[in-house]
Scaffold this motif. Structure first.
Motif, PDB file in Angstrom:
ATOM      1  N   ILE A 110       4.789   7.512   4.686  1.00 46.65           N
ATOM      2  CA  ILE A 110       4.743   6.140   3.934  1.00 46.65           C
ATOM      3  C   ILE A 110       4.436   6.203   2.331  1.00 46.65           C
ATOM      4  O   ILE A 110       5.082   5.381   1.748  1.00 46.65           O
ATOM      5  N   ARG A 111       3.927   7.367   1.937  1.00 46.94           N
ATOM      6  CA  ARG A 111       3.509   7.352   0.539  1.00 46.94           C
ATOM      7  C   ARG A 111       4.974   7.773  -0.135  1.00 46.94           C
ATOM      8  O   ARG A 111       5.236   7.329  -1.265  1.00 46.94           O
ATOM      9  N   GLU A 112       5.957   8.257   0.568  1.00 41.19           N
ATOM     10  CA  GLU A 112       7.260   8.436  -0.097  1.00 41.19           C
ATOM     11  C   GLU A 112       8.139   7.153  -0.102  1.00 41.19           C
ATOM     12  O   GLU A 112       9.113   7.383  -0.660  1.00 41.19           O
ATOM     13  N   THR A 113       7.687   6.127   0.424  1.00 44.59           N
ATOM     14  CA  THR A 113       8.589   5.001   0.405  1.00 44.59           C
ATOM     15  C   THR A 113       8.042   4.122  -0.788  1.00 44.59           C
ATOM     16  O   THR A 113       7.157   4.289  -1.672  1.00 44.59           O
ATOM     17  N   ASP A 114       9.123   3.166  -1.246  1.00 47.44           N
ATOM     18  CA  ASP A 114       8.819   2.055  -2.393  1.00 47.44           C
ATOM     19  C   ASP A 114       8.254   0.997  -2.080  1.00 47.44           C
ATOM     20  O   ASP A 114       7.626   0.235  -2.823  1.00 47.44           O
ATOM     21  N   GLN A 212       0.254   6.442  -7.228  1.00 50.30           N
ATOM     22  CA  GLN A 212       1.236   6.451  -5.727  1.00 50.30           C
ATOM     23  C   GLN A 212       0.348   6.028  -4.766  1.00 50.30           C
ATOM     24  O   GLN A 212       0.681   6.247  -3.702  1.00 50.30           O
ATOM     25  N   LEU A 213      -0.580   5.086  -4.910  1.00 51.08           N
ATOM     26  CA  LEU A 213      -1.375   4.624  -3.874  1.00 51.08           C
ATOM     27  C   LEU A 213      -0.499   3.677  -2.877  1.00 51.08           C
ATOM     28  O   LEU A 213       0.242   2.777  -3.224  1.00 51.08           O
ATOM     29  N   ILE A 214      -1.045   4.080  -1.515  1.00 50.92           N
ATOM     30  CA  ILE A 214      -0.065   3.345  -0.430  1.00 50.92           C
ATOM     31  C   ILE A 214      -0.354   1.930  -0.426  1.00 50.92           C
ATOM     32  O   ILE A 214       0.545   1.031  -0.325  1.00 50.92           O
ATOM     33  N   THR A 215      -1.557   1.278  -0.588  1.00 46.03           N
ATOM     34  CA  THR A 215      -2.014   0.113  -0.515  1.00 46.03           C
ATOM     35  C   THR A 215      -1.579  -0.745  -1.720  1.00 46.03           C
ATOM     36  O   THR A 215      -1.910  -1.939  -1.873  1.00 46.03           O
ATOM     37  N   ASP A 216      -0.979  -0.031  -2.753  1.00 41.09           N
ATOM     38  CA  ASP A 216      -0.578  -0.716  -3.892  1.00 41.09           C
ATOM     39  C   ASP A 216       0.863  -1.291  -3.832  1.00 41.09           C
ATOM     40  O   ASP A 216       1.439  -1.931  -4.766  1.00 41.09           O
ATOM     41  N   LYS A 217       1.648  -0.425  -2.955  1.00 38.48           N
ATOM     42  CA  LYS A 217       3.018  -0.558  -2.787  1.00 38.48           C
ATOM     43  C   LYS A 217       3.259  -2.129  -2.268  1.00 38.48           C
ATOM     44  O   LYS A 217       2.435  -2.889  -1.588  1.00 38.48           O
ATOM     45  N   PRO A 218       4.341  -2.809  -2.627  1.00 33.65           N
ATOM     46  CA  PRO A 218       4.583  -4.267  -2.214  1.00 33.65           C
ATOM     47  C   PRO A 218       4.841  -4.421  -0.639  1.00 33.65           C
ATOM     48  O   PRO A 218       5.436  -3.308  -0.255  1.00 33.65           O
TER      49      PRO A 218
END
Length: 382
Positions: A110-114, A212-218
């Motif tokens: 998941i971390r590697e996604t935008d 690169q926080l996961i819960t910061d991703k849209p």
């Protein structure tokens, strides 16, 4: 496409932007079935947890009627749509942040996604196992959120340890960064996703984005419903919408099993009849792809010539040289100017020649911010 007054026919060095959107959710909520609908990659889909272990990746064309209309006007040899990369990530479970259910591996994916496409089960079916033995999308969302928040908390706490040492020496930059880190930690400890926090542009660029926080991703929440709820949703969907109201996130209603049936039909006419019977104007996956494209902060510009009509993917806010660089790095390095036609002008007037005759073609320099739908020709010199 014209370059330095000549037609540039060889575009084999085109630089394709791959932006990744990851499909996440609990096991058995319909992620892999949805992925198959999007990509036709036929990921394994079955009625048991962890059917997907390694992430499946598919490149999905972005539906765009403008590309079809430009192609009708230009009649090129080839049509090339824009695309988005979709990643089907295995189902998370409680304890994933501590390694349960191969959680560390999945969270790394998941971390590697935008951006995140979060699938929530919003239908009842006794024949499909739910890992918690009952249907409750609000609880399911909280489960996933908690695991992602705990993983982010682990990341920022490690960062805080490093920053605290510098902050104690009186380093003002470190003190400023520490205040941002503390704000994030407080939010995560309160079960709040980082994307809901408001930062200044400078603080976000300097301190938040690099984490690169996961819960910061849209995020886009996809409510997987039954056929009878495909148009208007149901009470499960209403609860999800209420829950995410403060996240500034889009909620999409999708009957994934029906989308799979539509995907199996051979002809366009059959698909349209199926959609009409359901009261739908277009497949839900079309809406999903376009939503994912917007979620990734992307837009499209076009090149149009006899050889090909092509949709190019660029970030919103890209300059003309940056847009040119997507085709080839030399175009950006040696950028001189761009000849720009608005899509509506091209559509209304019917050809590049008529646009020129009407004085509607603009010549733009390095500072020009490309607009969605621009039809562009670049001139460069290297």
């Amino acid at each position: 496409m014209k370059v330095n007054g000549k037609v540039k026919r060889n575009l084999i060095f085109a630089k394709i932007i791959f932006m990744k959107a990851g499909i996440v959710g609990l096991p058995n909520v319909g992620k892999s079935t949805l992925f198959n609908c999007l990509s036709n990659a036929k990921a394994q889909s079955a009625n048991f947890p962890f059917c997907t272990i390694e992430p499946n990746i598919g490149v999905v064309n972005v539906p765009d009627k403008r590309l079809d209309i430009l192609s009708e006007l230009v009649n090129p040899e080839k049509i090339v749509p824009a695309n988005v990369e979709i990643v089907d990530i295995a189902g998370l479970v409680k304890g994933a942040s501590k390694g349960e259910g191969l959680g560390n591996q999945f969270l790394g994916n998941i971390r590697e996604t935008d951006a995140i496409l979060h699938v929530l089960r919003c239908f009842d079916d006794d024949n499909i196992i739910h890992v918690d033995e009952s249907v409750d999308p609000v609880r399911d969302k909280e489960t996933i959120d908690m695991e992602l928040q705990l993983k982010d908390l682990e990341t920022v706490e490690k960062k805080r340890e490093k920053i605290q040492r510098a902050a104690r020496t009186g380093n003002k930059e470190a003190q400023k960064e520490l205040s941002v880190i503390e704000l994030i930690i407080t939010a995560l400890e309160s079960a709040q996703n980082v994307r809901t926090l408001v930062f200044s542009e400078d603080d976000r660029a300097a301190y938040v984005t690099p984490l690169q926080l996961i819960t910061d991703k849209p995020v886009l929440y996809i409510c997987n419903v039954s056929e009878d709820a495909a148009v208007n949703g149901n009470t499960y969907v209403d609860k999800v919408k209420k829950m995410v109201a403060d996240e500034n996130a889009e909620v999409l209603i999708l009957a994934v099993s029906i989308e799979a049936d539509i995907n199996e039909l051979d002809s366009y006419e059959e698909r349209q009849l199926f959609l009409e019977d359901l009261g739908l104007e277009e497949p839900g996956v079309t809406k999903l792809i376009n939503s994912a494209y917007r979620l990734l902060n992307l837009q499209t510009y076009f090149t149009a010539g006899e050889k090909e009509v092509r949709a190019w993917t660029i970030p919103i806010g890209a300059t003309a040289p940056q847009a040119a660089g997507v085709i080839h790095s030399d175009f950006e390095k040696g950028f001189i100017r761009a000849e720009v036609i608005g899509y509506n002008d091209f559509k209304t007037l019917g050809s590049e020649a008529k646009v020129k005759e009407a004085g509607k073609m603009k010549v733009e320099g390095k500072e020009y911010i490309v607009k969605d739908g621009d039809v562009m020709h670049f001139r460069f010199n290297v």
